[in-house]
Write a protein that holds these residues in place. Structure first.
Motif, mmCIF file in Angstrom:
data_model
loop_
_atom_site.group_PDB
_atom_site.id
_atom_site.type_symbol
_atom_site.label_atom_id
_atom_site.label_comp_id
_atom_site.label_asym_id
_atom_site.label_seq_id
_atom_site.Cartn_x
_atom_site.Cartn_y
_atom_site.Cartn_z
ATOM 1 N N GLU A 38 -43.949 -8.589 24.571
ATOM 2 C CA GLU A 38 -43.658 -9.985 24.229
ATOM 3 C C GLU A 38 -44.057 -10.928 25.356
ATOM 4 O O GLU A 38 -44.599 -12.001 25.110
ATOM 5 C CB GLU A 38 -42.165 -10.157 23.949
ATOM 6 N N PHE A 39 -43.769 -10.530 26.597
ATOM 7 C CA PHE A 39 -44.076 -11.389 27.735
ATOM 8 C C PHE A 39 -45.581 -11.603 27.870
ATOM 9 O O PHE A 39 -46.052 -12.724 28.045
ATOM 10 C CB PHE A 39 -43.517 -10.783 29.024
ATOM 11 N N TYR A 40 -46.350 -10.519 27.801
ATOM 12 C CA TYR A 40 -47.793 -10.625 28.016
ATOM 13 C C TYR A 40 -48.553 -11.124 26.796
ATOM 14 O O TYR A 40 -49.754 -11.385 26.888
ATOM 15 C CB TYR A 40 -48.362 -9.292 28.493
ATOM 16 N N ASP A 100 -50.346 -16.547 30.565
ATOM 17 C CA ASP A 100 -51.623 -17.049 31.076
ATOM 18 C C ASP A 100 -51.592 -16.932 32.593
ATOM 19 O O ASP A 100 -50.897 -17.688 33.277
ATOM 20 C CB ASP A 100 -51.825 -18.502 30.646
ATOM 21 N N ALA A 101 -52.334 -15.967 33.127
ATOM 22 C CA ALA A 101 -52.314 -15.698 34.558
ATOM 23 C C ALA A 101 -52.901 -16.857 35.352
ATOM 24 O O ALA A 101 -52.420 -17.167 36.451
ATOM 25 C CB ALA A 101 -53.077 -14.413 34.857
ATOM 26 N N GLU A 154 -38.272 2.175 25.263
ATOM 27 C CA GLU A 154 -38.861 1.427 24.150
ATOM 28 C C GLU A 154 -38.499 -0.049 24.216
ATOM 29 O O GLU A 154 -39.319 -0.912 23.911
ATOM 30 C CB GLU A 154 -38.409 2.026 22.811
ATOM 31 N N ARG A 155 -37.280 -0.355 24.629
ATOM 32 C CA ARG A 155 -36.880 -1.750 24.769
ATOM 33 C C ARG A 155 -37.711 -2.426 25.863
ATOM 34 O O ARG A 155 -38.137 -3.564 25.720
ATOM 35 C CB ARG A 155 -35.402 -1.832 25.122
ATOM 36 N N ARG A 156 -37.951 -1.699 26.950
ATOM 37 C CA ARG A 156 -38.757 -2.248 28.044
ATOM 38 C C ARG A 156 -40.206 -2.475 27.593
ATOM 39 O O ARG A 156 -40.807 -3.494 27.934
ATOM 40 C CB ARG A 156 -38.713 -1.286 29.227
ATOM 41 N N LYS A 157 -40.753 -1.561 26.817
ATOM 42 C CA LYS A 157 -42.117 -1.739 26.295
ATOM 43 C C LYS A 157 -42.215 -2.979 25.420
ATOM 44 O O LYS A 157 -43.174 -3.749 25.516
ATOM 45 C CB LYS A 157 -42.537 -0.524 25.466
ATOM 46 N N ARG A 158 -41.221 -3.167 24.544
ATOM 47 C CA ARG A 158 -41.217 -4.353 23.684
ATOM 48 C C ARG A 158 -41.128 -5.635 24.500
ATOM 49 O O ARG A 158 -41.808 -6.619 24.205
ATOM 50 C CB ARG A 158 -40.032 -4.291 22.711
#
Length: 76
Positions: free
Chosen positions: A48-50, A54-55, A40-44
């Motif tokens: 947040e990152f995405y 902006d690719a 769950e921490r990794r999903k959060r």
């Protein structure tokens, strides 16, 4: 004083009845712990990152830095 005789018959079955449920419970508990603490921490963190990623901007920055061999920087 004499030692008690060791149990020879049914030892595997007796130990299996004790150890197998403990193994299933501990594996299930560890899986739930990993899911909620790590997953769950990794999903959060990814969300947040995405959210603001902006690719195209990242691609242009890497292109300008010369990371890609097949893409020329725009200044050349």
């Amino acid at each position: 004083m004499s030692l008690p005789k060791p149990m020879m018959r049914g030892l595997l079955a007796k130990r299996t009845r004790i150890v197998l449920p403990m193994a299933f419970v501990s594996c299930g508990g560890l899986a739930l712990f990993y899911k909620y603490v790590v997953g769950e921490r990794r999903k959060r963190t990814y969300a947040e990152f995405y959210k603001n990623y902006d690719a195209t901007k990242d691609f242009n920055a890497m292109r300008e830095a010369g990371v890609f061999d097949s893409v020329q920087p725009s200044g050349k």
